[in-house]
Design a protein around this motif. Structure first.
Motif, PDB file in Angstrom:
ATOM      1  N   LEU A  46      52.461  57.859  65.618  1.00  0.00           N
ATOM      2  CA  LEU A  46      53.813  58.036  66.167  1.00  0.00           C
ATOM      3  C   LEU A  46      54.340  59.421  65.847  1.00  0.00           C
ATOM      4  O   LEU A  46      54.889  60.112  66.721  1.00  0.00           O
ATOM      5  CB  LEU A  46      54.740  56.976  65.581  1.00  0.00           C
ATOM      6  CG  LEU A  46      54.610  55.559  66.121  1.00  0.00           C
ATOM      7  CD1 LEU A  46      55.487  54.619  65.333  1.00  0.00           C
ATOM      8  CD2 LEU A  46      55.004  55.516  67.564  1.00  0.00           C
ATOM      9  N   VAL A  47      54.177  59.865  64.590  1.00  0.00           N
ATOM     10  CA  VAL A  47      54.721  61.170  64.203  1.00  0.00           C
ATOM     11  C   VAL A  47      53.942  62.288  64.889  1.00  0.00           C
ATOM     12  O   VAL A  47      54.526  63.303  65.294  1.00  0.00           O
ATOM     13  CB  VAL A  47      54.692  61.313  62.671  1.00  0.00           C
ATOM     14  CG1 VAL A  47      55.287  62.644  62.259  1.00  0.00           C
ATOM     15  CG2 VAL A  47      55.485  60.219  62.024  1.00  0.00           C
ATOM     16  N   ALA A  48      52.628  62.103  65.061  1.00  0.00           N
ATOM     17  CA  ALA A  48      51.835  63.131  65.739  1.00  0.00           C
ATOM     18  C   ALA A  48      52.314  63.298  67.178  1.00  0.00           C
ATOM     19  O   ALA A  48      52.451  64.426  67.667  1.00  0.00           O
ATOM     20  CB  ALA A  48      50.355  62.765  65.703  1.00  0.00           C
ATOM     21  N   PHE A  49      52.593  62.180  67.858  1.00  0.00           N
ATOM     22  CA  PHE A  49      53.057  62.300  69.244  1.00  0.00           C
ATOM     23  C   PHE A  49      54.499  62.760  69.326  1.00  0.00           C
ATOM     24  O   PHE A  49      54.964  63.103  70.419  1.00  0.00           O
ATOM     25  CB  PHE A  49      52.885  60.972  69.980  1.00  0.00           C
ATOM     26  CG  PHE A  49      51.494  60.783  70.488  1.00  0.00           C
ATOM     27  CD1 PHE A  49      50.940  61.707  71.343  1.00  0.00           C
ATOM     28  CD2 PHE A  49      50.743  59.693  70.106  1.00  0.00           C
ATOM     29  CE1 PHE A  49      49.656  61.550  71.807  1.00  0.00           C
ATOM     30  CE2 PHE A  49      49.461  59.528  70.567  1.00  0.00           C
ATOM     31  CZ  PHE A  49      48.906  60.459  71.417  1.00  0.00           C
ATOM     32  N   SER A  50      55.232  62.746  68.193  1.00  0.00           N
ATOM     33  CA  SER A  50      56.567  63.326  68.256  1.00  0.00           C
ATOM     34  C   SER A  50      56.506  64.842  68.207  1.00  0.00           C
ATOM     35  O   SER A  50      57.482  65.509  68.535  1.00  0.00           O
ATOM     36  CB  SER A  50      57.441  62.806  67.121  1.00  0.00           C
ATOM     37  OG  SER A  50      57.252  63.579  65.965  1.00  0.00           O
ATOM     38  N   LYS A  51      55.362  65.406  67.794  1.00  0.00           N
ATOM     39  CA  LYS A  51      55.236  66.865  67.811  1.00  0.00           C
ATOM     40  C   LYS A  51      54.423  67.358  68.996  1.00  0.00           C
ATOM     41  O   LYS A  51      54.753  68.368  69.589  1.00  0.00           O
ATOM     42  CB  LYS A  51      54.589  67.347  66.504  1.00  0.00           C
ATOM     43  CG  LYS A  51      54.483  68.864  66.425  1.00  0.00           C
ATOM     44  CD  LYS A  51      54.020  69.325  65.068  1.00  0.00           C
ATOM     45  CE  LYS A  51      53.861  70.832  65.047  1.00  0.00           C
ATOM     46  NZ  LYS A  51      53.328  71.290  63.758  1.00  0.00           N
ATOM     47  N   TYR A  52      53.330  66.652  69.350  1.00  0.00           N
ATOM     48  CA  TYR A  52      52.462  67.097  70.431  1.00  0.00           C
ATOM     49  C   TYR A  52      52.620  66.175  71.625  1.00  0.00           C
ATOM     50  O   TYR A  52      52.697  64.959  71.469  1.00  0.00           O
ATOM     51  CB  TYR A  52      51.000  67.070  69.979  1.00  0.00           C
ATOM     52  CG  TYR A  52      50.718  67.944  68.802  1.00  0.00           C
ATOM     53  CD1 TYR A  52      50.619  69.314  68.940  1.00  0.00           C
ATOM     54  CD2 TYR A  52      50.541  67.400  67.541  1.00  0.00           C
ATOM     55  CE1 TYR A  52      50.366  70.120  67.865  1.00  0.00           C
ATOM     56  CE2 TYR A  52      50.281  68.199  66.450  1.00  0.00           C
ATOM     57  CZ  TYR A  52      50.193  69.563  66.620  1.00  0.00           C
ATOM     58  OH  TYR A  52      49.946  70.355  65.546  1.00  0.00           O
ATOM     59  N   GLY A  53      52.628  66.742  72.811  1.00  0.00           N
ATOM     60  CA  GLY A  53      52.675  65.907  74.000  1.00  0.00           C
ATOM     61  C   GLY A  53      53.573  66.517  75.052  1.00  0.00           C
ATOM     62  O   GLY A  53      54.256  67.511  74.816  1.00  0.00           O
ATOM     63  N   LEU A  54      53.590  65.903  76.244  1.00  0.00           N
ATOM     64  CA  LEU A  54      54.341  66.470  77.357  1.00  0.00           C
ATOM     65  C   LEU A  54      55.836  66.394  77.102  1.00  0.00           C
ATOM     66  O   LEU A  54      56.550  67.374  77.218  1.00  0.00           O
ATOM     67  CB  LEU A  54      53.991  65.708  78.639  1.00  0.00           C
ATOM     68  CG  LEU A  54      52.861  66.281  79.477  1.00  0.00           C
ATOM     69  CD1 LEU A  54      52.754  65.517  80.770  1.00  0.00           C
ATOM     70  CD2 LEU A  54      53.116  67.750  79.761  1.00  0.00           C
ATOM     71  N   TYR A  55      56.331  65.190  76.782  1.00  0.00           N
ATOM     72  CA  TYR A  55      57.771  65.014  76.572  1.00  0.00           C
ATOM     73  C   TYR A  55      58.033  64.716  75.107  1.00  0.00           C
ATOM     74  O   TYR A  55      58.811  63.834  74.765  1.00  0.00           O
ATOM     75  CB  TYR A  55      58.307  63.883  77.442  1.00  0.00           C
ATOM     76  CG  TYR A  55      58.074  64.133  78.895  1.00  0.00           C
ATOM     77  CD1 TYR A  55      58.845  65.064  79.570  1.00  0.00           C
ATOM     78  CD2 TYR A  55      57.073  63.479  79.582  1.00  0.00           C
ATOM     79  CE1 TYR A  55      58.618  65.328  80.907  1.00  0.00           C
ATOM     80  CE2 TYR A  55      56.838  63.729  80.913  1.00  0.00           C
ATOM     81  CZ  TYR A  55      57.618  64.662  81.571  1.00  0.00           C
ATOM     82  OH  TYR A  55      57.394  64.915  82.876  1.00  0.00           O
ATOM     83  N   SER A  56      57.376  65.444  74.227  1.00  0.00           N
ATOM     84  CA  SER A  56      57.486  65.135  72.803  1.00  0.00           C
ATOM     85  C   SER A  56      58.847  65.563  72.285  1.00  0.00           C
ATOM     86  O   SER A  56      59.339  66.641  72.580  1.00  0.00           O
ATOM     87  CB  SER A  56      56.392  65.862  72.042  1.00  0.00           C
ATOM     88  OG  SER A  56      56.437  67.224  72.356  1.00  0.00           O
TER      89      SER A  56
END
Lengths: 102, 169
Positions: A46-56
């Protein structure tokens, strides 16, 4: 830049170690703690996708806060159930809890 | 290919610490050592959170997991029977099949992860702040927050009732 895949791989490895512990350990307290490890591995994702991603954005951290809260409640109730079981059966080995065995 | 920078080196050290703690947990014989090594893993995960610009979550992780949950588990061990160690070789086939199943699961998972083309985009990390986190929790997510607080209360009362000695009547 660090790719998100490394963090996801770390989460997957920790989840698998926790899963193996849940499947093989015989002490109920250790089994509970391995479940906590699996929850932590999910939190890393969850925390990783809060930094990396399209709409992070930071919303992933909000979800992680809620997960940590639920995990703490789960640990408290789990240990309480364990004490009640220990008082009745006088053991903490999970394979001795077989009173529902037909 | 991943270039060697500070973040990568820190990630490498922290992840080795985390996985090492977890694997040592599987191999230790005494139960107290297992809990201590898993507490070490939780502490390393807090470091991973700092790498991911989640400083508040790192503090929470140290407080809740390496502090509270570890102590709770130590209480759980000390108040039950902890002298007997993990018996060796009781069910070797069970261990073998568990290992094969988990290894296959991990293999499939890693295979899928490394084949998926994730985007290279990163969030605007400079705008991450504890202020934003608090405002969002207490504005947008206020109803889940209240539900969680009720759930915590129920879990607390339930734990007290479950762990209490049963009365004679």
């Amino acid at each position: 830049m660090m790719p998100v895949t490394s963090y996801l791989a770390l989460g997957a490895i920790l989840f698998s170690v926790g899963l193996y512990g849940v499947l093989t350990k015989r002490n109920a307290v250790v089994v509970l703690f391995c479940v906590e490890l699996m929850l932590n591995a999910a939190n890393i994702n969850l925390v990783a996708f809060s930094k990396y991603g399209l709409y992070s954005n930071q919303t992933g951290q909000v979800f992680t806060l809620f997960t940590i809260t639920i995990a703490a409640a789960e640990a408290a109730v789990g240990v309480a159930i364990l004490f009640a079981l220990y008082r009745n059966q006088n053991t903490v080995k999970v394979d001795r809890y077989n009173s529902l065995n037909g | 290919m991943i270039e060697m920078n500070g973040e990568f080196i820190a990630f490498l050290i922290l992840s080795i610490m985390a996985i090492g703690g977890a694997v040592f947990m599987l191999n230790f014989v005494r139960v107290v050592h297992m809990v201590l090594s898993l507490a070490f893993t939780m502490l390393s995960i807090a470091g991973i959170y700092v790498l991911l610009n989640a400083e508040f979550l790192a503090a929470i992780q140290v407080l809740i997991y390496t502090g509270a949950v570890s102590i709770l588990m130590l209480f759980g061990i000390m108040l039950t029977r902890h002298r007997d160690q993990e018996a060796e070789g009781v069910r070797p086939w069970h261990k073998f099949f568990s290992f094969v199943g988990v290894a296959a699961f991990l293999g499939i998972l890693l295979h899928t992860l490394y084949r998926t083309p994730f985007t290279e985009e990163t969030a605007d990390v400079g705008r991450f702040s504890v202020d934003w986190l608090g405002e969002t929790v207490f504005k947008q997510y206020v109803i889940p927050f209240e539900a969680v607080s009720v759930l915590l209360l129920v879990a607390l009362v339930g734990a007290v009732i479950l762990a209490r000695k049963e009365s004679k009547s």
